[in-house]
Design a protein around this motif. Sequence first.
Motif, PDB file in Angstrom:
ATOM      1  N   GLN A 288       0.818  -1.213   0.000  1.00  0.00           N
ATOM      2  CA  GLN A 288       0.000   0.000   0.000  1.00  0.00           C
ATOM      3  C   GLN A 288       0.856   1.269   0.000  1.00  0.00           C
ATOM      4  O   GLN A 288       0.351   2.359  -0.290  1.00  0.00           O
ATOM      5  CB  GLN A 288      -0.948   0.006   1.201  1.00  0.00           C
ATOM      6  CG  GLN A 288      -1.934  -1.155   1.232  1.00  0.00           C
ATOM      7  CD  GLN A 288      -2.719  -1.310  -0.056  1.00  0.00           C
ATOM      8  OE1 GLN A 288      -3.269  -0.341  -0.576  1.00  0.00           O
ATOM      9  NE2 GLN A 288      -2.776  -2.531  -0.567  1.00  0.00           N
ATOM     10  N   TYR A 289       2.131   1.159   0.323  1.00  0.00           N
ATOM     11  CA  TYR A 289       3.038   2.306   0.260  1.00  0.00           C
ATOM     12  C   TYR A 289       3.516   2.572  -1.165  1.00  0.00           C
ATOM     13  O   TYR A 289       4.166   3.585  -1.415  1.00  0.00           O
ATOM     14  CB  TYR A 289       4.247   2.084   1.167  1.00  0.00           C
ATOM     15  CG  TYR A 289       3.938   2.167   2.639  1.00  0.00           C
ATOM     16  CD1 TYR A 289       4.134   3.361   3.350  1.00  0.00           C
ATOM     17  CD2 TYR A 289       3.458   1.070   3.333  1.00  0.00           C
ATOM     18  CE1 TYR A 289       3.858   3.435   4.709  1.00  0.00           C
ATOM     19  CE2 TYR A 289       3.172   1.133   4.693  1.00  0.00           C
ATOM     20  CZ  TYR A 289       3.378   2.309   5.368  1.00  0.00           C
ATOM     21  OH  TYR A 289       3.100   2.384   6.720  1.00  0.00           O
ATOM     22  N   LEU A 290       3.223   1.660  -2.090  1.00  0.00           N
ATOM     23  CA  LEU A 290       3.605   1.814  -3.488  1.00  0.00           C
ATOM     24  C   LEU A 290       2.455   2.423  -4.281  1.00  0.00           C
ATOM     25  O   LEU A 290       1.314   2.450  -3.833  1.00  0.00           O
ATOM     26  CB  LEU A 290       3.973   0.449  -4.082  1.00  0.00           C
ATOM     27  CG  LEU A 290       5.078  -0.332  -3.378  1.00  0.00           C
ATOM     28  CD1 LEU A 290       5.208  -1.728  -3.988  1.00  0.00           C
ATOM     29  CD2 LEU A 290       6.407   0.416  -3.456  1.00  0.00           C
ATOM     30  N   ASP A 291       2.751   2.907  -5.480  1.00  0.00           N
ATOM     31  CA  ASP A 291       1.706   3.361  -6.386  1.00  0.00           C
ATOM     32  C   ASP A 291       1.081   2.152  -7.068  1.00  0.00           C
ATOM     33  O   ASP A 291       1.773   1.189  -7.409  1.00  0.00           O
ATOM     34  CB  ASP A 291       2.301   4.295  -7.441  1.00  0.00           C
ATOM     35  CG  ASP A 291       2.918   5.552  -6.840  1.00  0.00           C
ATOM     36  OD1 ASP A 291       2.393   6.023  -5.807  1.00  0.00           O
ATOM     37  OD2 ASP A 291       3.937   6.027  -7.381  1.00  0.00           O
ATOM     38  N   ASN A 292      -0.240   2.202  -7.283  1.00  0.00           N
ATOM     39  CA  ASN A 292      -0.967   1.153  -7.986  1.00  0.00           C
ATOM     40  C   ASN A 292      -0.693  -0.247  -7.410  1.00  0.00           C
ATOM     41  O   ASN A 292      -0.335  -1.176  -8.151  1.00  0.00           O
ATOM     42  CB  ASN A 292      -0.613   1.181  -9.487  1.00  0.00           C
ATOM     43  CG  ASN A 292      -1.483   0.246 -10.313  1.00  0.00           C
ATOM     44  OD1 ASN A 292      -2.637  -0.027  -9.965  1.00  0.00           O
ATOM     45  ND2 ASN A 292      -0.920  -0.280 -11.395  1.00  0.00           N
TER      46      ASN A 292
ATOM     47  N   GLY B 256       3.689  -3.175  -7.314  1.00  0.00           N
ATOM     48  CA  GLY B 256       3.339  -1.762  -7.321  1.00  0.00           C
ATOM     49  C   GLY B 256       4.414  -1.007  -8.079  1.00  0.00           C
ATOM     50  O   GLY B 256       5.286  -1.621  -8.703  1.00  0.00           O
ATOM     51  N   GLU B 257       4.351   0.309  -8.038  1.00  0.00           N
ATOM     52  CA  GLU B 257       5.356   1.118  -8.724  1.00  0.00           C
ATOM     53  C   GLU B 257       5.925   2.192  -7.812  1.00  0.00           C
ATOM     54  O   GLU B 257       5.251   2.686  -6.907  1.00  0.00           O
ATOM     55  CB  GLU B 257       4.753   1.811  -9.956  1.00  0.00           C
ATOM     56  CG  GLU B 257       4.635   0.938 -11.180  1.00  0.00           C
ATOM     57  CD  GLU B 257       3.356   0.123 -11.201  1.00  0.00           C
ATOM     58  OE1 GLU B 257       2.321   0.657 -10.739  1.00  0.00           O
ATOM     59  OE2 GLU B 257       3.383  -1.040 -11.656  1.00  0.00           O
ATOM     60  N   LEU B 258       7.174   2.528  -8.061  1.00  0.00           N
ATOM     61  CA  LEU B 258       7.837   3.686  -7.467  1.00  0.00           C
ATOM     62  C   LEU B 258       8.654   4.352  -8.559  1.00  0.00           C
ATOM     63  O   LEU B 258       9.482   3.692  -9.205  1.00  0.00           O
ATOM     64  CB  LEU B 258       8.768   3.275  -6.321  1.00  0.00           C
ATOM     65  CG  LEU B 258       8.194   3.215  -4.906  1.00  0.00           C
ATOM     66  CD1 LEU B 258       9.289   2.819  -3.914  1.00  0.00           C
ATOM     67  CD2 LEU B 258       7.573   4.542  -4.491  1.00  0.00           C
TER      68      LEU B 258
ATOM     69  N   THR C  23       8.510  -0.925 -11.644  1.00  0.00           N
ATOM     70  CA  THR C  23       7.780  -1.957 -10.923  1.00  0.00           C
ATOM     71  C   THR C  23       8.592  -2.458  -9.738  1.00  0.00           C
ATOM     72  O   THR C  23       9.794  -2.732  -9.866  1.00  0.00           O
ATOM     73  CB  THR C  23       7.451  -3.147 -11.849  1.00  0.00           C
ATOM     74  OG1 THR C  23       6.681  -2.674 -12.948  1.00  0.00           O
ATOM     75  CG2 THR C  23       6.672  -4.225 -11.105  1.00  0.00           C
TER      76      THR C  23
ATOM     77  N   ARG D 198      13.255   4.285  -3.217  1.00  0.00           N
ATOM     78  CA  ARG D 198      13.128   5.537  -3.978  1.00  0.00           C
ATOM     79  C   ARG D 198      14.511   6.127  -4.243  1.00  0.00           C
ATOM     80  O   ARG D 198      14.802   6.606  -5.353  1.00  0.00           O
ATOM     81  CB  ARG D 198      12.261   6.512  -3.183  1.00  0.00           C
ATOM     82  CG  ARG D 198      11.647   7.627  -4.008  1.00  0.00           C
ATOM     83  CD  ARG D 198      10.921   8.626  -3.127  1.00  0.00           C
ATOM     84  NE  ARG D 198      10.031   8.003  -2.151  1.00  0.00           N
ATOM     85  CZ  ARG D 198       8.804   7.635  -2.412  1.00  0.00           C
ATOM     86  NH1 ARG D 198       8.319   7.819  -3.630  1.00  0.00           N
ATOM     87  NH2 ARG D 198       8.060   7.085  -1.467  1.00  0.00           N
TER      88      ARG D 198
END
Length: 245
Positions: free
Chosen positions: A32-36, A51-53, A57, A243
């Motif tokens: 949930q801390y990632l995008d999508n 997810g994405e950062l 991926t 990140r």
Amino acid sequence: MKPLYHIGFGDEHGAKTAILPGDPGRVENIAQYLDNPRFFHQNREYTTWLGELGGQTVMVISTGMGGPSTAICVEELFMTGVRTFIRVGTCGGMAEQVVGGDVVIATGAIRQDGTSKEYVPIEFPAVADLEVTNALVQGAKNLGLNWHAGIVQCKDSFYGQHSPGRMPIGYELEDKWRAWVAAGCLASEMESAALYIVCQTLGARAGCILNVVWNQERAARGLSNPECHDTSAAIRAAIEAVRLL
């Protein structure tokens, strides 16, 4: 690429970085801390989300407890293209300055496990990748966390640590524990040695950040000993490290 036997998938995920909690129950929370964030696969102890950062991926996958399942996970993920591995887990403090709720970044691990010995002789050290470690330290600094970086003990038996006196080999466990404490070992956990040694032999990068649950040495000395099961600080520092990397 056909699905690999244990993790249950091939190289279709496209991730180069994996965040590795031990507990399958923590995977969705970390994702949930990632995008999508999205569920990807589940097989055995290996629950996987993606997810994405920064447009890249990122995978979150549980390893289960201990060295054998961690080594299998890392081996198979490497086959699918993952090259950077960051363990996010829990530990028990050993050094007096390490308090429940702090985070420990493991620069190296005492190889008191069995898995790593089936890769290289015991004289070979289990050490983290410098770039990943520096990113974890910077992530902890950026978030204003109480952090420590140094050596951790990696063992195979949880109850061998907590009830050594009832083990037939307790004399050795207790003597070595005292040696680790005297030498400045920060904390105890169960996966880092296998992670570091497997990644070293594969040519992958690995790091490890741990939430301190409590400190049995502080308890034994009658010092304040807060207990913390909230792993969000370690998770946020790991995300910040990804990140930065």
